[in-house]
Scaffold this active site. Sequence first.
Site: not given
Length: 601
Positions: A299, A303, A518, A560-561, A579, A581
């Site tokens: 992690e 990052d 992550s 937008d996906i 929109g 979701d």
Amino acid sequence: MMRLSFWLGLSLSVALARAALYKGCQHKVKESIHGPPRGWVKQSPAPPNHIIELKIALPQPNFSVLEQHLWEVSDPDHERYGAHLSKEETDALMAPHQDSVDAVNEWLASHGFAAEHLIRSSAKDWITIRVPVSLAEEMLDTTYHVYYHAESGDSIVRTTSYSLPEVLHEHIDLVQPTIMFGRFRGLKSTLHWAGSSSLASSPASGTITGPAGNQVDASCNNTITLTCLRQIYNAVGYNTSATNGNKIALTGYLGQYANIADLEMFYQYQNPAAYGTNFTFVSVHGGINNQSMAAAGIEADLDTQFALGLTYPTPGTFYSTYGSPPFIPDAMENSSSDNEPYSYWLDYVLSQPDVPQAISSSYGDDEQTVPYSYATRVCNGFAALGARGVSIMFSSGDGGVGDGDADPATQECYTNDGRNVTAFVPGFPASCPYVTAVGGTVNVPETAVFFSGGGFSNYFPRPAYQGTAVQGFLDKLAPGTYEGLYNPYGRGIPDVSAQAYNFLIVYQGEEGYVAGTSCSSPTFTSFVSMLNDARIDAGLPTLGFLNPFLYSKGLTGLNDITEGNNPGCGTEGFNSTIGWDAVTGLGTPNFETLKELALAA
């Protein structure tokens, strides 16, 4: 002088009398749960000499005033937009009433705690003490046990109920660790290394069209690099400053150490200009900076490599917070059993006059395993940071609508309130309305990645900034869809999303692929940091708490996906749609458009 001595003696007598009163006062249950959450089994009584670090939360009577400040300085349509508060101002608005401070001081004194034994937060709203189990049981009129979690092998010291003297109930919001059984974890779903079965398929050549209409290397459908993210999110050619005061930060917990040698190798491969640079390391609550290659954290490496690689040369900070070690029943030493570590991190960061303006955290827990009282207080701390002009991003989770809590045999999810009712499981802190929750996407054109955590909080009501967007999503659901499995009035998760699959990182000296939200949180945070960079250069304040901007003026700067879903709990989960979701939120960033909107706000 005689009169002064008389009054001092009288005050001491009054204090001793009140201390005796607390010690003899009847206890009343403050908090309790039906039993340990599914998967935890009570074993033996906790060793009497085992040390617990108790955190005592005092009420924040002026928090509603702080919250009002937050809404005003975060609303791009408000005349106070960007007029962030100072540390001293937020401290004053989070401070307890003096009556509460005095009452708790006297109660602690009755159990032998002098002022020098108490660790106080910057706003004086938290007190931390270290006590053996035997004394904690006396103070809280409870019995601690060792609880074992078979799936993870962890053991913790907890109780299912605790009490306080009745006169203290109005002066103490909560005491932990008591009834919190969370399994705080990093949010990575899959990890494979070069030389083993890779996540990526055969390499592709040529270009494809990105969401902004620009050209993206076709290889980005197999392997995500820094170059891919700048192309996909329309930030090619934008250069940040190293000297304008902008900063970005990442959080590390659970012994996750960001390895500098891995970072250097990553820079060699993906951003040679950054080679030779480093981040500022900050230890929180005893967090360490172990640089042995074997101690490198997946992690932490992910990052730092992607967030710092994308925003170079913006100065970066890595917070290493010690916390949540498993209790080892057979250990001879009296090791402490700590709280979930957000409160420690918040204690530290809120005490600092200068805080990085964009912070990402790739960690989370099942909301239902964090007591409501504790979740609320931690969430309030994030609100204080937002009011100070800090943007905070959290991964939305990697279990779809279940957030990884499904029964292994049936893939069903249950409440942990004793009813064992089937229900979706939102994640925390993503459910906090004062943070920006980041879901996941994959490929170009982008679709929702299957594990993208999403849904609705059972703790926090839907905030005003989400009203129209979330209701629009609910209105599109077929009547009766998942009725009873989620709270349609809760805060919606996530707010936004970003790529979360096939990220090529360097870990313990080798290249490999990682996936999970992550990946998406530090990615989105990097573009927020770039927006802050542009605003600072233009003489504007940083964005601070993002959500009111994103759901209004910033909306047209998001892609937008509309494809994909997030299965979990034995269901197909929610579907991505036009929109907002409950899979990808409002969508992914178009940096150039967002920059224009942010500079005009």
